[in-house]
Scaffold this active site. Structure first.
Site, PDB file in Angstrom:
ATOM      1  N   VAL A  45       0.841   3.816  -3.754  1.00 25.68           N
ATOM      2  CA  VAL A  45       0.242   5.155  -3.631  1.00 25.68           C
ATOM      3  C   VAL A  45       1.367   6.169  -3.395  1.00 25.68           C
ATOM      4  O   VAL A  45       2.039   6.122  -2.366  1.00 25.68           O
ATOM      5  CB  VAL A  45      -0.783   5.192  -2.476  1.00 25.68           C
TER       6      VAL A  45
ATOM      7  N   ASP B  13       7.259   5.892  -0.147  1.00 28.24           N
ATOM      8  CA  ASP B  13       7.726   7.109   0.525  1.00 28.24           C
ATOM      9  C   ASP B  13       7.201   7.201   1.954  1.00 28.24           C
ATOM     10  O   ASP B  13       7.240   8.271   2.568  1.00 28.24           O
ATOM     11  CB  ASP B  13       7.260   8.352  -0.253  1.00 28.24           C
TER      12      ASP B  13
ATOM     13  N   SER C  28       4.267   7.305   2.879  1.00 33.97           N
ATOM     14  CA  SER C  28       3.059   8.132   2.991  1.00 33.97           C
ATOM     15  C   SER C  28       1.932   7.391   3.701  1.00 33.97           C
ATOM     16  O   SER C  28       1.105   8.022   4.369  1.00 33.97           O
ATOM     17  CB  SER C  28       2.587   8.606   1.608  1.00 33.97           C
TER      18      SER C  28
ATOM     19  N   HIS D  84      -1.676 -13.422  -0.822  1.00 34.07           N
ATOM     20  CA  HIS D  84      -2.986 -13.763  -0.260  1.00 34.07           C
ATOM     21  C   HIS D  84      -3.026 -15.197   0.261  1.00 34.07           C
ATOM     22  O   HIS D  84      -4.092 -15.732   0.522  1.00 34.07           O
ATOM     23  CB  HIS D  84      -4.095 -13.481  -1.288  1.00 34.07           C
TER      24      HIS D  84
ATOM     25  N   HIS E  69       0.823  -1.217   0.000  1.00 41.40           N
ATOM     26  CA  HIS E  69       0.000   0.000   0.000  1.00 41.40           C
ATOM     27  C   HIS E  69       0.849   1.255   0.000  1.00 41.40           C
ATOM     28  O   HIS E  69       0.465   2.272  -0.575  1.00 41.40           O
ATOM     29  CB  HIS E  69      -0.977  -0.018   1.175  1.00 41.40           C
ATOM     30  N   ASP E  70       1.999   1.205   0.643  1.00 45.59           N
ATOM     31  CA  ASP E  70       2.881   2.367   0.577  1.00 45.59           C
ATOM     32  C   ASP E  70       3.345   2.569  -0.862  1.00 45.59           C
ATOM     33  O   ASP E  70       3.224   3.671  -1.413  1.00 45.59           O
ATOM     34  CB  ASP E  70       4.087   2.186   1.508  1.00 45.59           C
TER      35      ASP E  70
ATOM     36  N   GLY F 283       4.256   6.136  -4.558  1.00 48.85           N
ATOM     37  CA  GLY F 283       5.561   5.495  -4.451  1.00 48.85           C
ATOM     38  C   GLY F 283       5.922   5.134  -3.013  1.00 48.85           C
ATOM     39  O   GLY F 283       5.207   5.480  -2.070  1.00 48.85           O
TER      40      GLY F 283
HETATM   41  C1  HEM Z   1      -3.540  -7.574  -7.054  1.00 50.50           C
HETATM   42  C2  HEM Z   1      -4.276  -6.679  -6.444  1.00 50.50           C
HETATM   43  C3  HEM Z   1      -4.651  -6.772  -4.993  1.00 50.50           C
HETATM   44  C4  HEM Z   1      -5.902  -6.599  -4.484  1.00 50.50           C
HETATM   45  C5  HEM Z   1      -7.139  -6.230  -5.262  1.00 50.50           C
HETATM   46  C6  HEM Z   1      -5.818  -6.830  -3.064  1.00 50.50           C
HETATM   47  C7  HEM Z   1      -6.885  -6.725  -2.187  1.00 50.50           C
HETATM   48  C8  HEM Z   1      -6.856  -7.070  -0.851  1.00 50.50           C
HETATM   49  C9  HEM Z   1      -7.949  -6.937   0.060  1.00 50.50           C
HETATM   50  C10 HEM Z   1      -9.316  -6.369  -0.291  1.00 50.50           C
HETATM   51  C11 HEM Z   1      -7.554  -7.417   1.260  1.00 50.50           C
HETATM   52  C12 HEM Z   1      -8.384  -7.508   2.546  1.00 50.50           C
HETATM   53  C13 HEM Z   1      -8.072  -6.344   3.444  1.00 50.50           C
HETATM   54  C14 HEM Z   1      -8.851  -6.322   4.718  1.00 50.50           C
HETATM   55  O1  HEM Z   1     -10.007  -6.738   4.750  1.00 50.50           O
HETATM   56  O2  HEM Z   1      -8.297  -5.870   5.747  1.00 50.50           O
HETATM   57  C15 HEM Z   1      -6.184  -7.857   1.113  1.00 50.50           C
HETATM   58  C16 HEM Z   1      -5.433  -8.412   2.107  1.00 50.50           C
HETATM   59  C17 HEM Z   1      -4.085  -8.672   1.997  1.00 50.50           C
HETATM   60  N1  HEM Z   1      -3.300  -8.399   0.901  1.00 50.50           N
HETATM   61 FE1  HEM Z   1      -3.927  -7.848  -0.936  1.00 50.50          FE
HETATM   62  N2  HEM Z   1      -4.537  -7.150  -2.739  1.00 50.50           N
HETATM   63  C18 HEM Z   1      -3.780  -7.108  -3.878  1.00 50.50           C
HETATM   64  C19 HEM Z   1      -2.426  -7.309  -3.962  1.00 50.50           C
HETATM   65  C20 HEM Z   1      -1.610  -7.549  -2.882  1.00 50.50           C
HETATM   66  C21 HEM Z   1      -0.176  -7.490  -2.913  1.00 50.50           C
HETATM   67  C22 HEM Z   1       0.654  -7.079  -4.123  1.00 50.50           C
HETATM   68  C23 HEM Z   1       0.258  -7.826  -1.667  1.00 50.50           C
HETATM   69  C24 HEM Z   1       1.654  -7.898  -1.129  1.00 50.50           C
HETATM   70  C25 HEM Z   1       2.683  -8.318  -1.831  1.00 50.50           C
HETATM   71  C26 HEM Z   1      -0.921  -8.111  -0.876  1.00 50.50           C
HETATM   72  C27 HEM Z   1      -0.911  -8.548   0.431  1.00 50.50           C
HETATM   73  C28 HEM Z   1      -2.022  -8.738   1.209  1.00 50.50           C
HETATM   74  C29 HEM Z   1      -1.970  -9.319   2.549  1.00 50.50           C
HETATM   75  C30 HEM Z   1      -0.737  -9.882   3.227  1.00 50.50           C
HETATM   76  C31 HEM Z   1      -3.270  -9.258   3.052  1.00 50.50           C
HETATM   77  C32 HEM Z   1      -3.727  -9.679   4.457  1.00 50.50           C
HETATM   78  C33 HEM Z   1      -3.543  -8.488   5.374  1.00 50.50           C
HETATM   79  C34 HEM Z   1      -3.818  -8.731   6.837  1.00 50.50           C
HETATM   80  O3  HEM Z   1      -3.770  -9.869   7.304  1.00 50.50           O
HETATM   81  O4  HEM Z   1      -4.070  -7.742   7.551  1.00 50.50           O
HETATM   82  N3  HEM Z   1      -2.028  -7.898  -1.636  1.00 50.50           N
HETATM   83  N4  HEM Z   1      -5.780  -7.628  -0.176  1.00 50.50           N
END
Ligand code: HEM
Ligand SMILES: *[C@@H]1O[C@H](CO)[C@@H](O)[C@H](O)[C@H]1NC(C)=O
Ligand SMILES: *[C@@H]1O[C@H](CO)[C@@H](O)[C@H](O)[C@H]1NC(C)=O
Length: 326
Positions: free
Chosen positions: A75, A79, A81, A195, A71-72, A77
């Site tokens: 959005v 940084d 933010s 995920h 997320h950093d 870059g």
């Molecule tokens: C491809 C597009 C992506 C979408 C649409 C997406 C969307 C989401 C959403 C909606 C959640 C649930 C958040 C919540 O309810 O708190 C989530 C969780 C998560 N995402 Fe993604 N994500 C994406 C890519 C990524 C990437 C690139 C990473 C890291 C390399 C990532 C790592 C995670 C992790 C680790 C969680 C669990 C967070 C937690 O346990 O608090 N996601 N994601």
């Protein structure tokens, strides 16, 4: 904790080093490996030690920190933010837009680094190193992460729109969203493997359950999700990986869940609807070591998005506020 074999890990570190070195030069020529070797030689060690302790005390923190890094970087870059708190002069920072965890963990890591070298290591680098170390602790593999990022002064909630991909996006939109940040379809598929761990709020899942169940969901899985996230329910969370493996372990399990129709987001499931990304997902499912190398390379590349370097930005004293107090 389940870990890759040590031979496998050693191999990975080497492979990732090559992949990362090749990739970082395109993403950003100015980040450097061992950036703090003369100014704060213990920086990376201090981050690793603090991050390891945090995840051993709360195993869910690995996922939280890896997601904060994503997320950093997406959005404005990488940084830091995303870390800025709401203040009188900045009533709407990015962090208000989306539920994220792990901010106090980052503060703890920053404090550990400040204790060894005050005012030297940026919050943006601390988050990048901590995400790398979370991968090590929760995923069992590691890789070099370059440093030299500086901290920005701006954090605006509205910047997330159009920057972050959404969970209901189809594959073409996801590929475009990553391309906008200089990342490839290979990176998209590799990073979606994150995920495999962590949790999700029901609000991101219920659109696929009500009023009708998304037909790409396995019906048994959909019924279990309806139990966990009732229509009009109070909220709550579900495990990203359906508890098939340890919910706090980063692995290639997500790709097996994709193949089974057992993932929470359309953005994961849709990887099967394009022949190229489907092949990549299948390959990541079948070859965990290849996936680890792709994940490592993509994390480094993501860590180079629109970074501030040199005299740009500042080195924040605390991660939740700029040195000027905003
Ligand atoms: C491809 C597009 C992506 C979408 C649409 C997406 C969307 C989401 C959403 C909606 C959640 C649930 C958040 C919540 O309810 O708190 C989530 C969780 C998560 N995402 Fe993604 N994500 C994406 C890519 C990524 C990437 C690139 C990473 C890291 C390399 C990532 C790592 C995670 C992790 C680790 C969680 C669990 C967070 C937690 O346990 O608090 N996601 N994601
Ligand atoms: C859905 O998952 C269940 C439980 O894992 C399995 O028995 C069933 O065969 C799956 N359904 C389909 C259509 O694959
Ligand atoms: C996940 O599985 C473990 C082991 O079967 C179990 O103890 C735990 O309660 C499960 N967690 C959730 C949230 O379902």
């Amino acid at each position: 904790m389940a870990m890759a074999t040590s031979a496998c890990q050693a191999l990975l570190v080497l492979m990732a080093a090559f992949a990362a070195a090749a990739l970082v030069s395109t993403a950003s020529a100015t980040l450097q490996y061992d950036f703090y070797s003369s100014t704060c030689p213990k920086a990376e060690e201090a981050v690793r030690y603090a991050t390891t302790k945090i995840i051993s005390d709360d195993p869910t923190m690995g996922a939280a920190i890896v997601r904060l890094f994503f997320h950093d970087c997406f959005v404005r870059g990488c940084d830091a933010s995303i870390l800025l708190d709401q203040s009188n002069s900045n009533p709407q920072p990015e962090k208000l837009a989306i539920p994220l965890r792990g901010f106090s963990a980052v503060d703890t890591i920053k404090a550990a680094v400040e204790a060894v070298c005050p005012g030297v290591v940026s919050c943006a680098d601390i988050l990048a190193y901590a995400a790398r170390d979370s991968t090590m602790v929760s995923g069992g593999f590691s890789f070099p992460m370059p440093g030299g990022r500086r901290d920005g002064a701006v954090s605006n909630l509205n910047d997330i729109f159009g920057s972050l991909p959404a969970p209901n996006m189809q594959v073409q939109a996801l590929v475009q969203s990553f391309a906008n940040k200089g990342l490839s379809a290979v990176d998209l598929v590799a990073l979606s493997g994150a995920h495999s761990f962590g949790v999700t709020h029901c609000s991101f899942v219920t659109p696929r359950l009500y009023p009708a169940v998304d037909p790409t969901l396995n019906a048994t899985y959909a019924a279990a999700l309806q139990q966990a996230c009732p229509q009009g329910g109070a909220g709550g969370t579900v495990l990203n990986n359906n508890n098939v493996t340890d919910p706090n372990k980063l692995s290639n399990q997500d790709y097996r869940n994709v193949a089974a129709g057992e993932v929470l987001f359309t953005s994961d499931q849709t990887l099967t609807s394009d022949a190229t990304t489907n092949q990549m997902a299948q390959d990541n499912a079948a070859n965990p070591v290849a996936w680890m190398a792709r994940f490592a390379g993509a994390m480094v590349k993501m860590g180079g998005i629109q970074v501030l370097t040199g005299n740009q930005g500042e080195i924040r004293r605390v991660c939740g506020a700029t040195n000027g107090g905003t």
